[in-house]
Structures are given as C-alpha cells and as structure tokens.
Design a protein around this motif. Structure first.
Motif, PDB file in Angstrom:
ATOM      1  N   THR A 147       8.000   5.669 -12.904  1.00 57.07           N
ATOM      2  CA  THR A 147       8.728   4.438 -13.210  1.00 57.07           C
ATOM      3  C   THR A 147       8.958   4.304 -14.714  1.00 57.07           C
ATOM      4  OG1 THR A 147       7.731   3.327 -11.301  1.00 57.07           O
ATOM      5  CG2 THR A 147       8.711   1.929 -12.989  1.00 57.07           C
ATOM      6  N   ALA A 148       7.936   4.622 -15.510  1.00 56.31           N
ATOM      7  CA  ALA A 148       8.043   4.505 -16.972  1.00 56.31           C
ATOM      8  C   ALA A 148       9.094   5.456 -17.543  1.00 56.31           C
ATOM      9  CB  ALA A 148       6.685   4.777 -17.615  1.00 56.31           C
ATOM     10  N   ILE A 149       9.060   6.710 -17.105  1.00 58.01           N
ATOM     11  CA  ILE A 149      10.018   7.695 -17.625  1.00 58.01           C
ATOM     12  C   ILE A 149      11.439   7.335 -17.194  1.00 58.01           C
ATOM     13  CG2 ILE A 149      10.721  10.112 -17.572  1.00 58.01           C
ATOM     14  CD1 ILE A 149       7.767  10.841 -17.204  1.00 58.01           C
ATOM     15  N   GLY A 150      11.604   6.939 -15.941  1.00 56.18           N
ATOM     16  CA  GLY A 150      12.921   6.538 -15.460  1.00 56.18           C
ATOM     17  C   GLY A 150      13.448   5.332 -16.219  1.00 56.18           C
ATOM     18  N   THR A 151      12.583   4.360 -16.465  1.00 59.49           N
ATOM     19  CA  THR A 151      12.980   3.156 -17.185  1.00 59.49           C
ATOM     20  C   THR A 151      13.408   3.476 -18.606  1.00 59.49           C
ATOM     21  OG1 THR A 151      11.459   1.802 -15.870  1.00 59.49           O
ATOM     22  CG2 THR A 151      12.236   0.870 -17.953  1.00 59.49           C
ATOM     23  N   LEU A 152      12.717   4.407 -19.259  1.00 58.23           N
ATOM     24  CA  LEU A 152      13.060   4.798 -20.629  1.00 58.23           C
ATOM     25  C   LEU A 152      14.485   5.337 -20.696  1.00 58.23           C
ATOM     26  CD1 LEU A 152      12.274   5.274 -23.567  1.00 58.23           C
ATOM     27  CD2 LEU A 152      11.342   7.495 -22.891  1.00 58.23           C
ATOM     28  N   PHE A 153      14.821   6.221 -19.767  1.00 58.23           N
ATOM     29  CA  PHE A 153      16.172   6.766 -19.735  1.00 58.23           C
ATOM     30  C   PHE A 153      17.195   5.652 -19.483  1.00 58.23           C
ATOM     31  CE2 PHE A 153      14.112  10.838 -19.468  1.00 58.23           C
ATOM     32  CZ  PHE A 153      15.053  11.744 -19.937  1.00 58.23           C
ATOM     33  N   GLY A 154      16.859   4.728 -18.595  1.00 57.51           N
ATOM     34  CA  GLY A 154      17.758   3.619 -18.297  1.00 57.51           C
ATOM     35  C   GLY A 154      17.992   2.729 -19.510  1.00 57.51           C
ATOM     36  N   LEU A 155      16.931   2.465 -20.291  1.00 53.91           N
ATOM     37  CA  LEU A 155      17.051   1.634 -21.477  1.00 53.91           C
ATOM     38  C   LEU A 155      17.955   2.267 -22.527  1.00 53.91           C
ATOM     39  CD1 LEU A 155      13.380   0.345 -21.950  1.00 53.91           C
ATOM     40  CD2 LEU A 155      15.391  -1.022 -21.374  1.00 53.91           C
ATOM     41  N   PHE A 202      20.906   1.828 -14.005  1.00 58.60           N
ATOM     42  CA  PHE A 202      20.138   1.722 -12.762  1.00 58.60           C
ATOM     43  C   PHE A 202      20.013   3.082 -12.072  1.00 58.60           C
ATOM     44  CE2 PHE A 202      20.679   1.413  -8.084  1.00 58.60           C
ATOM     45  CZ  PHE A 202      19.389   1.019  -7.765  1.00 58.60           C
ATOM     46  N   PHE A 203      21.143   3.788 -11.937  1.00 64.40           N
ATOM     47  CA  PHE A 203      21.098   5.086 -11.263  1.00 64.40           C
ATOM     48  C   PHE A 203      20.295   6.111 -12.069  1.00 64.40           C
ATOM     49  CE2 PHE A 203      24.879   3.522  -8.868  1.00 64.40           C
ATOM     50  CZ  PHE A 203      24.345   3.698  -7.595  1.00 64.40           C
ATOM     51  N   ALA A 204      20.378   6.019 -13.402  1.00 69.19           N
ATOM     52  CA  ALA A 204      19.573   6.910 -14.238  1.00 69.19           C
ATOM     53  C   ALA A 204      18.089   6.641 -13.992  1.00 69.19           C
ATOM     54  CB  ALA A 204      19.917   6.704 -15.716  1.00 69.19           C
ATOM     55  N   THR A 205      17.725   5.349 -13.951  1.00 78.21           N
ATOM     56  CA  THR A 205      16.336   4.962 -13.691  1.00 78.21           C
ATOM     57  C   THR A 205      15.882   5.399 -12.307  1.00 78.21           C
ATOM     58  OG1 THR A 205      16.566   3.005 -15.117  1.00 78.21           O
ATOM     59  CG2 THR A 205      14.749   3.000 -13.533  1.00 78.21           C
ATOM     60  N   LEU A 206      16.697   5.094 -11.302  1.00 76.59           N
ATOM     61  CA  LEU A 206      16.337   5.386  -9.910  1.00 76.59           C
ATOM     62  C   LEU A 206      16.185   6.879  -9.660  1.00 76.59           C
ATOM     63  CD1 LEU A 206      15.931   4.418  -6.994  1.00 76.59           C
ATOM     64  CD2 LEU A 206      18.415   4.570  -6.680  1.00 76.59           C
ATOM     65  N   ILE A 207      17.150   7.672 -10.111  1.00 83.36           N
ATOM     66  CA  ILE A 207      17.124   9.116  -9.851  1.00 83.36           C
ATOM     67  C   ILE A 207      15.940   9.782 -10.530  1.00 83.36           C
ATOM     68  CG2 ILE A 207      18.332  11.289 -10.276  1.00 83.36           C
ATOM     69  CD1 ILE A 207      20.963   9.703  -9.916  1.00 83.36           C
ATOM     70  N   ILE A 208      15.741   9.469 -11.817  1.00 83.70           N
ATOM     71  CA  ILE A 208      14.654  10.109 -12.562  1.00 83.70           C
ATOM     72  C   ILE A 208      13.291   9.679 -12.034  1.00 83.70           C
ATOM     73  CG2 ILE A 208      13.542  10.277 -14.824  1.00 83.70           C
ATOM     74  CD1 ILE A 208      16.392  10.093 -16.021  1.00 83.70           C
ATOM     75  N   ALA A 209      13.117   8.374 -11.766  1.00 79.56           N
ATOM     76  CA  ALA A 209      11.835   7.889 -11.240  1.00 79.56           C
ATOM     77  C   ALA A 209      11.541   8.479  -9.871  1.00 79.56           C
ATOM     78  CB  ALA A 209      11.848   6.368 -11.165  1.00 79.56           C
ATOM     79  N   THR A 210      12.560   8.546  -9.020  1.00 73.20           N
ATOM     80  CA  THR A 210      12.379   9.078  -7.663  1.00 73.20           C
ATOM     81  C   THR A 210      12.034  10.557  -7.689  1.00 73.20           C
ATOM     82  OG1 THR A 210      13.893   7.459  -6.691  1.00 73.20           O
ATOM     83  CG2 THR A 210      13.504   9.475  -5.442  1.00 73.20           C
ATOM     84  N   VAL A 211      12.735  11.323  -8.516  1.00 77.20           N
ATOM     85  CA  VAL A 211      12.484  12.772  -8.596  1.00 77.20           C
ATOM     86  C   VAL A 211      11.063  13.041  -9.083  1.00 77.20           C
ATOM     87  CG1 VAL A 211      13.077  14.897  -9.834  1.00 77.20           C
ATOM     88  CG2 VAL A 211      14.887  13.460  -8.888  1.00 77.20           C
ATOM     89  N   ILE A 212      10.658  12.351 -10.154  1.00 84.18           N
ATOM     90  CA  ILE A 212       9.316  12.575 -10.707  1.00 84.18           C
ATOM     91  C   ILE A 212       8.237  12.163  -9.721  1.00 84.18           C
ATOM     92  CG2 ILE A 212       7.674  11.822 -12.474  1.00 84.18           C
ATOM     93  CD1 ILE A 212      10.040  11.649 -14.413  1.00 84.18           C
ATOM     94  N   GLY A 256       0.811  -1.213   0.000  1.00 83.26           N
ATOM     95  CA  GLY A 256       0.000   0.000   0.000  1.00 83.26           C
ATOM     96  C   GLY A 256       0.844   1.263   0.000  1.00 83.26           C
ATOM     97  N   ILE A 257       2.130   1.144  -0.326  1.00 82.87           N
ATOM     98  CA  ILE A 257       3.048   2.291  -0.354  1.00 82.87           C
ATOM     99  C   ILE A 257       3.310   2.688  -1.807  1.00 82.87           C
ATOM    100  CG2 ILE A 257       5.390   3.079   0.192  1.00 82.87           C
ATOM    101  CD1 ILE A 257       5.379   1.076   2.526  1.00 82.87           C
ATOM    102  N   TYR A 258       3.151   3.993  -2.112  1.00 86.84           N
ATOM    103  CA  TYR A 258       3.282   4.454  -3.484  1.00 86.84           C
ATOM    104  C   TYR A 258       4.273   5.605  -3.658  1.00 86.84           C
ATOM    105  CZ  TYR A 258      -0.958   1.688  -3.896  1.00 86.84           C
ATOM    106  OH  TYR A 258      -1.868   0.667  -3.854  1.00 86.84           O
ATOM    107  N   LYS A 259       4.969   5.992  -2.603  1.00 81.28           N
ATOM    108  CA  LYS A 259       5.941   7.079  -2.714  1.00 81.28           C
ATOM    109  C   LYS A 259       6.907   7.003  -1.530  1.00 81.28           C
ATOM    110  CE  LYS A 259       2.964  10.449  -2.624  1.00 81.28           C
ATOM    111  NZ  LYS A 259       2.397  11.820  -2.546  1.00 81.28           N
ATOM    112  N   GLY A 260       7.868   7.941  -1.514  1.00 81.55           N
ATOM    113  CA  GLY A 260       8.801   8.000  -0.398  1.00 81.55           C
ATOM    114  C   GLY A 260       9.962   7.028  -0.517  1.00 81.55           C
ATOM    115  N   PHE A 261      10.653   6.806   0.599  1.00 84.55           N
ATOM    116  CA  PHE A 261      11.836   5.946   0.621  1.00 84.55           C
ATOM    117  C   PHE A 261      11.549   4.546   0.115  1.00 84.55           C
ATOM    118  CE2 PHE A 261      14.077   2.562   2.896  1.00 84.55           C
ATOM    119  CZ  PHE A 261      15.377   2.806   2.487  1.00 84.55           C
ATOM    120  N   TRP A 262      10.456   3.961   0.575  1.00 85.78           N
ATOM    121  CA  TRP A 262      10.177   2.574   0.207  1.00 85.78           C
ATOM    122  C   TRP A 262       9.866   2.425  -1.273  1.00 85.78           C
ATOM    123  CZ3 TRP A 262      11.941  -1.228   2.764  1.00 85.78           C
ATOM    124  CH2 TRP A 262      12.105  -1.111   4.148  1.00 85.78           C
ATOM    125  N   TYR A 263       9.284   3.472  -1.877  1.00 84.16           N
ATOM    126  CA  TYR A 263       9.066   3.430  -3.329  1.00 84.16           C
ATOM    127  C   TYR A 263      10.414   3.313  -4.037  1.00 84.16           C
ATOM    128  CZ  TYR A 263       8.523   5.061  -8.091  1.00 84.16           C
ATOM    129  OH  TYR A 263       8.602   5.163  -9.453  1.00 84.16           O
TER     130      TYR A 263
END
Length: 212
Positions: A190-198, A160-170, A104-111
């Motif tokens: 998640t989608a935008i971060g993954t695109l950059f990672g790919l 991975f870091f590109a995906t993590l940073i962009i997804a987390t910021v957005i 049931g968590i959708y944001k924050g550290f655990w996301y």
C-alpha cells in the motif's frame, strides 16, 4: 506555469495543518494495530501522545517551510501538497487497515477492493484541499470550476490506477520474507503504491489541473 502562492503564512494555514496533524495521528492507530509493534501498545495514552506529537510536528514543519519559502516561494506550495498528501495517505491507509482488521483479509481480490474504497475516501475532499489551499485557485467561473474538476478527476484516476496496480502486484504477486506477516506486507504494498500515486498526482495537479 502554475501559480505560486505568495510565500506568507496565514492563521488559517496553522488551523488546517493542526487538523491534518491530528487526523494523521488518529489514522495511524489502525495501521499500528496491524503492524503489531510490541513496543507501541494501542490504547488511549498512545492516541493522546500521537495527537500531541503530530500536531506539534505539523505546525513546526509548516513554520520552517514558511521561512524557507521566503527564499524559495514554491517550497510553501510543495509543503502544503505534502501535508495534504500525508493526510490523504494516512486516511487511505487507515481505511485499508480498518477493513483488514474487521474482515481478517490481507490479500487477494478483496484487498484490491479495499484499496479502491480507501482511495475514493481519501480523495473525496482532495480536490478542495488542493484547489483552495495548496494551489489557491479561487476561480469563480462555473465553467472553469467544472473544467478543473473534470481535469482533477482525470489526473486522480491515473494516480488511482498507478496506486492500485503497484499495490496489488507487490502484495499479491511478490513473495515476502517469512518474518513479515501478511498484514505487514500488505501495508508495504500500500505504501509503495501510494507513493507512485502521489508523484503522478502532484505533477498532474501542478502542471495541468491548476496551471495558470
């Protein structure tokens, strides 16, 4: 330059693409659940329909890619990378959404932690998919294999870091419209971060890890 596989499809290519299509469909289920699209109920009928659709779509797309590759050989390699990328992406998103549904968590550290876990799960087999199918590097040297893996790990870590940073910021720092639920906005991040990672991964794999 990176080696380009002869633009000829084999039986194993259709086996692999069928597996990817089916996996794509199954990983889509937890994503659709979180997106809560009223017109798409999550049940056995939907699951079977998705498996049939994506299984057929993947095979047709590969067949067309093979035809195009007769004129543009690199196109088949790009198509395979896209297929493996789609598999990894939906495995990634599927894991993230399963964890969000369960907790049931959708944001924050655990996301952000979910993104990390999902990324590792999605890329655990990515090396072998890309080495032996996408870029078809059959080098037998143990030293070469170890070097390839270390290079692959380094490039993947950057992705991975590109995906993590962009997804987390957005997801955590960009306000979303009131019409979007936290779950939907988390999927967009998640989608935008993954695109950059790919994009980072394809460039790194083709021109650095599996180059000839």
């Amino acid at each position: 330059m990176a080696q380009v596989k002869t633009a000829t499809l084999e039986k194993r290519d259709y086996f692999f693409i069928t597996f990817i299509g089916i996996a794509f469909a199954l990983f889509a289920l937890p994503i659709l659940k979180n997106l809560a699209i009223k017109s798409i109920p999550i049940n056995a009928t939907t699951a079977i329909g998705l498996v049939i659709f994506f299984g057929l779509f993947a095979n047709i797309a590969l067949f067309i890619s093979g035809l195009i590759a007769k004129k543009i050989p690199v196109f088949l390699q790009v198509a395979k990378f896209a297929a493996v990328g789609a598999f990894n992406t939906f495995l990634n998103w599927g894991v993230v959404n399963i964890l969000m549904v369960v907790t049931g968590i959708y944001k924050g550290f655990w996301y952000s932690a979910f993104i990390g876990v999902a990324f590792l799960a999605a890329n655990s087999g990515s090396y072998f998919w890309n080495k032996y199918w996408t870029f078809t590097d059959n080098t037998e040297s143990k030293k070469s294999k170890e070097g390839n893996f270390l290079q692959f790990f380094g490039v993947t870590l950057i992705g991975f870091f590109a995906t993590l940073i962009i997804a987390t910021v957005i997801t955590n720092f960009v306000s979303h419209p009131a019409s979007f639920t936290d779950a939907r906005w988390a999927n967009i991040g998640t989608a935008i971060g993954t695109l950059f990672g790919l994009v980072c991964n394809f460039i790194g794999y083709k021109f650095f890890v599996f180059k000839k």
